[in-house]
Design an enzyme around this catalytic site. Sequence first.
Site: not given
Lengths: 469, 469, 469, 469
Positions: D251, D300, D354, D425
């Site tokens: 990620d 996620k 975003k 991530k």
Amino acid sequence: MSLDGGKQNEDAVAFMPVVSSSARVTGPRRVELVSEKVVYRTNLQKPAKVGLLMVGWGGNNGSTLTAALVANRNRVSWRTRTGRHGMNLADALDRAQVLEPELRDQVRSELSSMVPMRAPFYADFVAGNQAERADNVLPGGDGDKAGHLAQLRGDLRAFRAAHPGMDKVFVVWTANTERLARVDEPGVHDSADALLRAIQTSHPQVSCSTLFGVAAALEGAVYINGSPQNTFVPGLVDLATRCGTHVAGDDFKSGQTKLKSVLVDFLVGAGLRPVAIASYNHLGNNDGRNLSEAAQFRAKELSKTNVVDDMVASNPVLYPPTNNNNNKSHQLMHMMGPDHLVVIKYVPAVGDSKRAMDEYETEIFMGGRSTIAVHNVCEDSLLAAPLILDLVLLAELLTRVKTAGKDETFRSMNTVLSLLSYMLKAPLVPEGRPVVNALFKQRAAIENLFRALVGLPPVDPLCIEQRLA
Amino acid sequence: MSLDGGKQNEDAVAFMPVVSSSARVTGPRRVELVSEKVVYRTNLQKPAKVGLLMVGWGGNNGSTLTAALVANRNRVSWRTRTGRHGMNLADALDRAQVLEPELRDQVRSELSSMVPMRAPFYADFVAGNQAERADNVLPGGDGDKAGHLAQLRGDLRAFRAAHPGMDKVFVVWTANTERLARVDEPGVHDSADALLRAIQTSHPQVSCSTLFGVAAALEGAVYINGSPQNTFVPGLVDLATRCGTHVAGDDFKSGQTKLKSVLVDFLVGAGLRPVAIASYNHLGNNDGRNLSEAAQFRAKELSKTNVVDDMVASNPVLYPPTNNNNNKSHQLMHMMGPDHLVVIKYVPAVGDSKRAMDEYETEIFMGGRSTIAVHNVCEDSLLAAPLILDLVLLAELLTRVKTAGKDETFRSMNTVLSLLSYMLKAPLVPEGRPVVNALFKQRAAIENLFRALVGLPPVDPLCIEQRLA
Amino acid sequence: MSLDGGKQNEDAVAFMPVVSSSARVTGPRRVELVSEKVVYRTNLQKPAKVGLLMVGWGGNNGSTLTAALVANRNRVSWRTRTGRHGMNLADALDRAQVLEPELRDQVRSELSSMVPMRAPFYADFVAGNQAERADNVLPGGDGDKAGHLAQLRGDLRAFRAAHPGMDKVFVVWTANTERLARVDEPGVHDSADALLRAIQTSHPQVSCSTLFGVAAALEGAVYINGSPQNTFVPGLVDLATRCGTHVAGDDFKSGQTKLKSVLVDFLVGAGLRPVAIASYNHLGNNDGRNLSEAAQFRAKELSKTNVVDDMVASNPVLYPPTNNNNNKSHQLMHMMGPDHLVVIKYVPAVGDSKRAMDEYETEIFMGGRSTIAVHNVCEDSLLAAPLILDLVLLAELLTRVKTAGKDETFRSMNTVLSLLSYMLKAPLVPEGRPVVNALFKQRAAIENLFRALVGLPPVDPLCIEQRLA
Amino acid sequence: MSLDGGKQNEDAVAFMPVVSSSARVTGPRRVELVSEKVVYRTNLQKPAKVGLLMVGWGGNNGSTLTAALVANRNRVSWRTRTGRHGMNLADALDRAQVLEPELRDQVRSELSSMVPMRAPFYADFVAGNQAERADNVLPGGDGDKAGHLAQLRGDLRAFRAAHPGMDKVFVVWTANTERLARVDEPGVHDSADALLRAIQTSHPQVSCSTLFGVAAALEGAVYINGSPQNTFVPGLVDLATRCGTHVAGDDFKSGQTKLKSVLVDFLVGAGLRPVAIASYNHLGNNDGRNLSEAAQFRAKELSKTNVVDDMVASNPVLYPPTNNNNNKSHQLMHMMGPDHLVVIKYVPAVGDSKRAMDEYETEIFMGGRSTIAVHNVCEDSLLAAPLILDLVLLAELLTRVKTAGKDETFRSMNTVLSLLSYMLKAPLVPEGRPVVNALFKQRAAIENLFRALVGLPPVDPLCIEQRLA
């Protein structure tokens, strides 16, 4: 508790004539002005005492308001009933962690003697995590709704009997958000009679909050719903009408939603087009905990997302209506109104200190964008508790107002007191009447009523005489 | 440029009677209702062409609006004059960096032929950093104000002559904020005659924006001030009255202040007491650069901080008045209104993208506090440019409206068009009339005027017939 | 007050050898590795008592820390001196409004007996609004600096004498920010001798904070400056060196600046280029009030704006150096570093609750932009007070550390303790040594020192053995 | 596409010895220092061409990166394959709406000839709303995984064959987040052989991303996973080890999480205790749309919430460990770490822009609280796209590095390249090795590796020689 009406015991009735004008559309481009003299009659005899029964008294809102009233005792006095189980109000106040410790100390002794009555508890309607806290409940689970109704009516009568001179009683649901009751089954919620029958059979879709409403109506009490669930099924409104009492709802409007109804009203009114509204909340009190389950959240989400609908609809230049209602693709939805999302999360560490984070994305001149981000921190209960007072005081006044038009017949306010929507997130209105969420309009309606009661015309900021040469 | 009024050339005049009611205080607790039938007369003959002269045409607001009008040419057409010096509008648009490059490309050729007229430049009134940019100025510095006035009047006449059928001309100051003119010297600004004499002697306290206003008045043009300085000295309003024209000001209300006037109105109206308002801005366009000097900022600061005064004064329960005006200690100031600060900073890197960061600290129930923090990002000019259009269109309509009361004498609108204050940060009002900053009231005034012009009563959200049984 | 060192009274001295490696640039593309065995010697005999004298003891930081220490008395004990005038610590604590009332109640009786010593008050160095609060001052105004120095030295000696076993004394300036002293006159601040002479003549540019530093040095006490003014003129550092004691400064690094030094370090390290940093603060305590005057704010502004300089310089790819230092146009400045502004405002209504609003505008891939807005609410003193403890504890340890290289001569820490810069906003470093603002580097330096003292190598997150097959 | 390695074609190999020291705990209070000379060997022969295959090339990240590379063609060149179906890259770029129109115009012609290869599409793993967009898929649905594997391997071989001199190929998953594969069934994902067998039977729990990983391993390509799902089942890591290639995941770490790992590291390191972290996101690109379904969001959410675990664990003073792991009541969880929530919502109107809104609630000195609210706006793809470049460039270097200890045996990097976690991530690490999320530590690891490769010791901010007298 009972609110003492004070010294004024006038017997008089005030009559005030006001010219009420409105416009009637009579053709494609023709509007006809309709003027009518309306007479407002206000019964000036205020009640010696007003009784207030809060469902969920031991919650944050109830305990906060009670402590505040005790602290302001010069203006207000009240009595309490005693029950056997349950946390007393002083302990509830400590658990709430809303007010300062010193303030809590000063009202502790008085609050310690106040213990909430027992209430029905229908576990199916609230979050599973609430069971451990519900330690002051009537027996029978959800299998004895008729018995519960009888008990609640008895409690209301006993409350009145214990307080001579208490002319009016207001029951306010300040308890947990319930899941939405399913109302699609015919013959259950659709009339007063059906609803009363459903209670007799302990129908599983009769919620606890509706049961309280039925008890209030049958005992002549006004019932106000401070949570978002669909308490006011048609049968309950029907029953209240039959009993000649009133109802108002839903959901105390205290913070984020109130601000939103102001901001969107401002933006749309200024010709700026909100294209996205993202609203995030987190809080750590029991309200947050209960809402952390999906069914309860769904009720809340609905009451919070409808709040911009009327403002969007008010400006067809910004939001042109679309013909094709079947096509719910994102592109079309986009044309029909802003993207709008509401999130509520339970975060124990912040306690009663509610955090709201909102983003408003707005399309402006020549396709430009404006982004407004808002971060709001507030003790949830300190915003909600005074609303309970405002709701009761305004509702009480409305029970004393009648108006007559040219037929000279005086009519009371509708069973559904839509004028209270300034304090309520998802305004309940009489069937077929328009819902108004715009906060300044809701406030102006109240202000104009107060003016009408003393014979004054509506506020008109035009003040044309101030503009002339 | 000239705005083409379109095809409608009705010759008619519309008369509309409206019952206007207001209340007159006649005793300690007695209020008398005063009703009067008011007739509104609207000249329906819209001008074939409306001329718009923007002082500071080559700035961000002027170039953005012009490009937008070109891009929307179907609705609007315009002509331009040619000048010798100066940046053309296409280049100004590129410098502004507000609109998308592709849009700029499509209007480039047309804008390239538009060159602003030369203007006086009084360096003493603007920030020192503006001198390099001022490359299209009339000769004479600040030593030939009479000559400048003659030149400006000639320009206005030439503009009219070049556009047959242009009945009305509007001059809008969209240029830099000037420092405040000192108006304490008697015999300079206090009457039309004094002002005209002061121009003859090139008095140093006659600002450039005032000089434009004098030229506009003498040539029968309406003058609107989009910046915060004290352009409208008493002598200029006196002169406009004598010339039978109109003025409006001050300072375009586009973003942070607009939002503030909504939020504070909402809070105070809901019984929540703002105790501190901190407003920070930064921007990187030339407006920000000019405001980075103290004298210019002071003018802006004043126009931004007065905006809550009327709302604070409207709620003496929240803000009790104090007897002792001499004692300006912090404790007393605190009681008299919220702490309120406004900061504007120049940050080149963000360009025309204005950033506003506000914090509202509010005292709520039982001494609790609520903190609202707002972060707002927007292209400054995309909010301001459409205001210019709205101001001109509304002002033009107001020049065609007259009203008569029972004496049947028709009166025009006051020289000072206070109805335009919805678009203006520090509303200029006729002397002695109250200033209203609350945005929703400003908007309702316009809406109610429009209704009155077609014979409808003011908006009344009470709609009592919707509330009855 | 004195901090009790506890039971550990080891007499031992610990020697720890560590291989210290560093790189030496020896040519355009050649770097030579230099390795040297360094021996760390730590005197393990901790002082029985440590004395802490806070200048500005009655301010928010001082009273908060004192109350906290009282509340944690199991770990810490202290004594106080008595003075005649002045607010006692209990009253100061109430004025500060930082700690909870109940906590204040519990330490009240003890704090009531603590009264700060009198101090010089040089009105020219602090804001005019401070005079009313300065009610515990030595006589003589700024005309008897030599007398004041003698008095302060006497106070320090009396403090030691009153506490047998108190081996070390630390003086921490927690008082008001002074304006910057002008140091451009030769022969005043440039050497220890000059400074001592200037005190004898009560030179107007010798500040109160410098005078305290001189007293501390002459009495062998470590002196730490928690405010931003230029207390440490060269002559004071010179004097401390001569007296064999230590100094550290400037300005407690508690909130916004600390966060900024982290965020900018992160952004620049990740290849993202901050182009604008706007930092706004407001607070309502006396620190804010004092900073509301320009001269005091200037000192603060300098300490807050230099904080990103070293990070900007560390990445010449993002911020290419420019040749032309004369040309300070905005374009060039833009290339040299981000636009950076700092605003501090006094807002009484928020009290000690400091509000910081920051916006970071960053240029990212392909010219894109990222905007980070931060809103931070915190009790100022609750962040600053514990820093005083950390500073004293770390400084005390550093006085017991010596190191030797291959010449086997042990050297003490430099007079200027730059390792304390983790807690200080504008790190004072030995002359000619680089300033490091990046917070994680400052912290790693302390961590690596602790490791070296027990013979461990520096932290190396590479941990190559964890990465291999 | 292939990245051209440029002119440097050195044949040399660099050997660099570094003394690596680490500490080994040998008893309750005893730590033994372990020093070892480590030799780093770097193959200096950079590949003439590096191939990059992006799964999801037509998505926002892929098209943005490609356009950027085209725009920077001076540094980089590439070739493309042709496919029959599907949107070409130029159209994909327009759909993404990330880059400026003018930039898109300039790369349009070149991108128009690039068409992604067809890929398998397993609808069960992605959100239902993705089906309409998946128009370039291999036939067979999820019933022919063996055939798909053969096809992907053939594509990889054809890619190499078409580009002589392309020594290394990197496959990066930039496509949609898949739901988590269920890995609880024995004999499916637990070894390379089991996984290969499961593919032969088209086992329903073999995800598309894992299938790409298998193809990459078998063809000797490095595989990097930019999405959060559990692509790297044990069998895939096993297979990559067997094939002698490398993997990295999971990620891309671009925005909110990156900032969070910095802020929490800072707070915990400074002794401030985060008690609640609320992270809200909304975005309107296809990533957001896919994540709007629960199964994909769950993957996620996991990758985003684990990010503070190691920092919390690093400070047992702030977060004391608890004995009772069975009792997961809120009180205990509160003691074990901060309340932490992550919300991601799909809001079409904001497109690729975003929005992240975070609130950090921190407990500070004496029970005080600090609240940090962050609002972050950024084009998602402009943060993510350059990470792809960084990942490939760093991974490529790591394939050329070997180290040897005292046994003089050179070892390659582990199959799992944990050094890439600075850009990822939810760092994948070799089994049994610790996960490090603290961003500055991740960066320091890379920096120290670069230093080691040229024979320099780790960075040591202590710089003791700068601190001495």
